[in-house]
Design an enzyme around this catalytic site. Structure first.
Site, PDB file in Angstrom:
ATOM      1  N   SER A   5       0.848  -1.187   0.000  1.00  0.00           N
ATOM      2  CA  SER A   5       0.000   0.000   0.000  1.00  0.00           C
ATOM      3  C   SER A   5       0.889   1.244   0.000  1.00  0.00           C
ATOM      4  O   SER A   5       1.653   1.449  -0.933  1.00  0.00           O
ATOM      5  CB  SER A   5      -0.940  -0.050   1.210  1.00  0.00           C
ATOM      6  OG  SER A   5      -1.936   0.910   1.108  1.00  0.00           O
TER       7      SER A   5
ATOM      8  N   HIS B 222      -8.151  -4.909  -0.807  1.00  0.00           N
ATOM      9  CA  HIS B 222      -6.867  -4.262  -0.532  1.00  0.00           C
ATOM     10  C   HIS B 222      -5.918  -5.179   0.230  1.00  0.00           C
ATOM     11  O   HIS B 222      -4.710  -4.958   0.252  1.00  0.00           O
ATOM     12  CB  HIS B 222      -7.088  -2.965   0.244  1.00  0.00           C
ATOM     13  CG  HIS B 222      -5.857  -2.133   0.373  1.00  0.00           C
ATOM     14  ND1 HIS B 222      -5.051  -1.817  -0.701  1.00  0.00           N
ATOM     15  CD2 HIS B 222      -5.274  -1.559   1.455  1.00  0.00           C
ATOM     16  CE1 HIS B 222      -4.037  -1.080  -0.287  1.00  0.00           C
ATOM     17  NE2 HIS B 222      -4.147  -0.913   1.016  1.00  0.00           N
TER      18      HIS B 222
END
Length: 711
Positions: free
Chosen positions: A570, A685
């Site tokens: 991320s 995610h």
């Protein structure tokens, strides 16, 4: 709870508030560049269509090629089997939360329950070696019955008994969720109950027949970041178009979330709207039958707890006129504003301390604290003499966290205690008396006896000392030959604390590897100021910190560039991209997980617009100039000594968006570099929607690292 990993949580409670940000630095008169002009000549714009045929065909072709290499390695099958065995182990210790009905609740996944079971037991049963569990909801059975790809995203239950719950379900792991009312007494969805169709939405119970909801009420009624900014009350039996508006933010906000505060008996004491103006700047509004009243608070402050009539906040900026400093906990009577309520100090962390999380039992407020990146827990009481606190006698030199929701019936609370070489133990504490009981201990998953943990400091480019942990073999030869994996994050005030990973230990440490975690600026290890130091125009400081740790490892002859690999996801994936483009000579392996990578267009991709407070706004020329200096995508160049990179993402990642990873791989290939790429079709995610997918991803990572650093 302050620490978010690029997330706006779907359900709102006191423990999941969107944090409060640094003000945009652009001058009001500075002209904005039209978004359509940013990256308009990028030949890979078509990859931004998440499930476009061309993009998916490209991803599948990349998967076929890269999996052929990595899964074709003779060591892969063994690594995957070991990872899966650890993840699916029946003797894992289930973490639990106290529920209002007196039970302990847990969500569990294993080989037979891939999607998972939401279940419950009693405290007496939990204390035994084999607790008796009652299934509340079987997600595998639900998915099969509804022919759906459900991923369980949690529940929000109505106090005080918490038998009516809002169950949050995601299609394949996306942030966009469907919400359905569930009755834990009948263990079934409520006929005619509340249903919120799929969307990125926030919600909270007002009472058994009323919700406070933020969602996309009409098409396009979302912020530029893709989140809700209109709050409405929804009564039982009403359709969505009958909901009544109570607060409206602005389209330029990050999001607006409902906050409903209750006392220990479940009585509502305040209804609020949390307006996320940016990712770190916020406004708080008290909602009554007279409308919404803005609270006179600084922009960078977060609501942490309610106890005994006191509303406790944390400051993320100095408030000199009130005598308060960044990092302070203070209380404020929001109902006494008309008579000139004043804040009072509750707790001030030391210079190497940071408040990590705050929660409440019936009579106590409990704070988990970091002290030089090592954990502690404090129990606070409010009485005639104001706030007092005592330290709970938990093990030292480890990470300490909350084990789940505490009891509202009394002062019991679970803690987890863990370290890099210490399997997690579960402790039951009484926050009032201070009594402690170790209830559970996780089994060891690898032989830790041959390793040792050390903490060092590297000196960054501006002289700041950057701490980092090294987990190494006791017999390490200081000749630069140790295969070493360095991990970091460095953003959004997220702290990297010691934690036990059975998979990492088995697949890396036990096979002779060294593992390092760097506590670089941008994180929260030393409070809000540590985060502020690397915001926006100062972003390069986080990267310089990372390079300083890398060079310190080499200088100590723990490892060498030939044997040093790095990993991050991320925001940490962005860090990997910067390391690749700025200092490729330091590394021989780079694992880039669900990354941000195209920073010129990031605010137009996924939920990127919500992170402008962290990185800056590419549409503002002065801020774009800063971003362009470290933007990995535009700084990829031919003729560099880039190592072969492994890039991972998920098609269902509607937060960061898979286009970042896709474009990074495509550009590297275009420039003639070796690159391995894996895109999980599900997973969100987290890049994995179940334990089998997690095991596959981790095995791919460690076989790649083995090939690059151990061979």
């Amino acid at each position: 709870m302050r620490k978010l990993l690029l997330t706006l949580l779907a359900s709102t409670s006191l423990m999941t508030l969107t944090p409060a940000i640094a003000a945009d630095s652009a001058k009001p008169t500075e002209a904005r560049t039209p978004l359509s002009e940013l990256g308009k000549d990028d030949p890979y714009l078509w990859m931004e269509e998440i499930e476009g045929t061309r993009a998916l065909d490209w991803a599948k072709a990349q998967n076929t090629r890269s999996l052929g290499v990595l899964q074709g390695d003779p060591r892969y099958a063994d690594l995957e089997a070991k990872a899966l065995a650890i993840l699916n182990a029946k003797d894992r210790v289930p973490g639990v939360s106290f529920a209002g009905d007196g039970t302990l609740r847990n969500f569990w996944q294993d080989a037979e329950h891939v999607r998972g079971l939401w279940r419950r037991t009693t405290l007496d049963s939990y204390r035994t070696a084999e607790p008796a569990w009652e299934t509340i909801l079987d997600i595998d059975a639900l998915s099969k019955a509804e022919n759906a790809n459900w991923v369980f995203k949690g529940v929000s239950c109505l106090p005080p008994d918490e038998t009516r719950c809002l169950v949050t379900l995601s299609n394949g792991g996306k942030d966009a969720v469907t919400v359905r009312e569930f009755d834990t007494t009948t263990r079934s969805f409520v006929d005619g109950g509340f249903v919120l169709p799929e969307g990125k939405q926030n919600y909270a119970w007002l009472d058994k027949d009323t919700l406070l909801v933020g969602r996309e009420w009409t098409p396009g009624e979302l912020t530029d970041s893709g989140y809700a900014y209109v709050l409405k009350t929804l009564k039982r039996g009403q359709t969505l178009d009958q909901a009544v508006e109570v607060y409206r933010g602005q389209k330029t906000d990050v999001s607006v979330s409902p906050v409903v505060l209750r006392d220990a008996d479940g009585k509502v004491v305040a209804v609020m709207a949390h307006r996320g103006v940016t990712f770190f700047e916020s406004e708080h509004y008290l909602i009554t039958d007279k409308g919404a009243t803005k609270l006179p608070l600084p922009a960078k402050v977060s609501l942490q707890a309610y106890l005994k009539g006191r509303f406790v906040f944390q400051l993320e900026q100095d408030w000199p006129e009130k005598g308060l400093k960044t990092g302070d906990l203070f209380d404020y009577d929001i109902h006494a504003l008309a008579v000139g309520a004043k804040p009072s100090l509750v707790f001030r962390p030391g210079p190497r301390q940071s408040v990590e999380n705050v929660t409440t039992t019936r009579n106590r407020m409990v704070v988990s604290l970091l002290d030089n990146v090592k954990g502690a827990a404090l129990s606070f009481d409010y009485g005639a003499k104001g706030w007092t606190h005592a330290k709970l006698d938990l093990p030292t030199n480890e990470s300490i966290g909350f084990g789940g929701a505490p009891s509202e019936r009394d002062d019991r609370i679970f803690f987890t205690v863990t370290g890099y070489l210490t399997p997690t133990t579960y402790w039951l504490a009484d926050a009032a008396s201070g009594s402690l009981e170790q209830v559970k201990a996780s089994p060891a998953r690898f032989d830790a006896g041959a390793h040792v943990v050390e903490q060092f400091e590297a000196t960054s480019s501006d002289g700041v000392k950057i701490p980092y942990f090294v987990v190494r073999p006791k017999g390490l030869k200081y000749d630069g030959s140790a295969p070493t994996l360095l991990y970091a994050y460095g953003g959004f005030q997220v702290s990297m604390t010691p934690a036990y990973s059975g998979v990492m230990g088995k697949l890396w440490l036990e096979r002779g590897g060294t593992y390092v975690v760097a506590n670089i600026r941008g994180g929260g290890e030393f409070g809000p100021a540590w985060h502020e130091a690397a915001l926006k125009a100062n972003r390069q400081k986080a990267y310089d910190d990372f390079f300083a740790v890398s060079q310190d490892l080499i200088a100590r002859k723990i490892t060498s560039p030939r044997r040093l690999g790095i990993m991050g996801g991320s925001n940490g994936g962005l860090l990997m991209g910067v390391a690749l483009t700025q200092r490729p000579e330091l590394y021989n392996a780079v694992v880039v997980q669900v990354p941000l990578f195209d920073m010129i267009r990031y605010s137009q991709i996924g939920a990127g617009a919500s992170w402008r407070g962290e990185y800056g706004d590419p549409a503002i020329p002065s801020e774009r100039a800063v971003i362009a200096k470290y933007d990995p995508y535009s700084n990829l160049k031919a003729g560099q000594k880039y190592p072969e990179v492994f890039i991972e993402t998920s098609t269902k990642d509607d937060r960061v968006h898979p286009a970042h990873a896709r474009k990074a791989a495509a550009r590297l290939e275009e420039l003639g570099y070796g690159v391995l790429y894996y895109e999980n079709i599900d997973g969100g995610h987290a890049a994995s929607a179940n334990l089998a997918e997690t095991a596959r991803r981790q095995a791919l990572e460690y076989v790649y690292l083995t090939r690059r650093l151990m061979d």
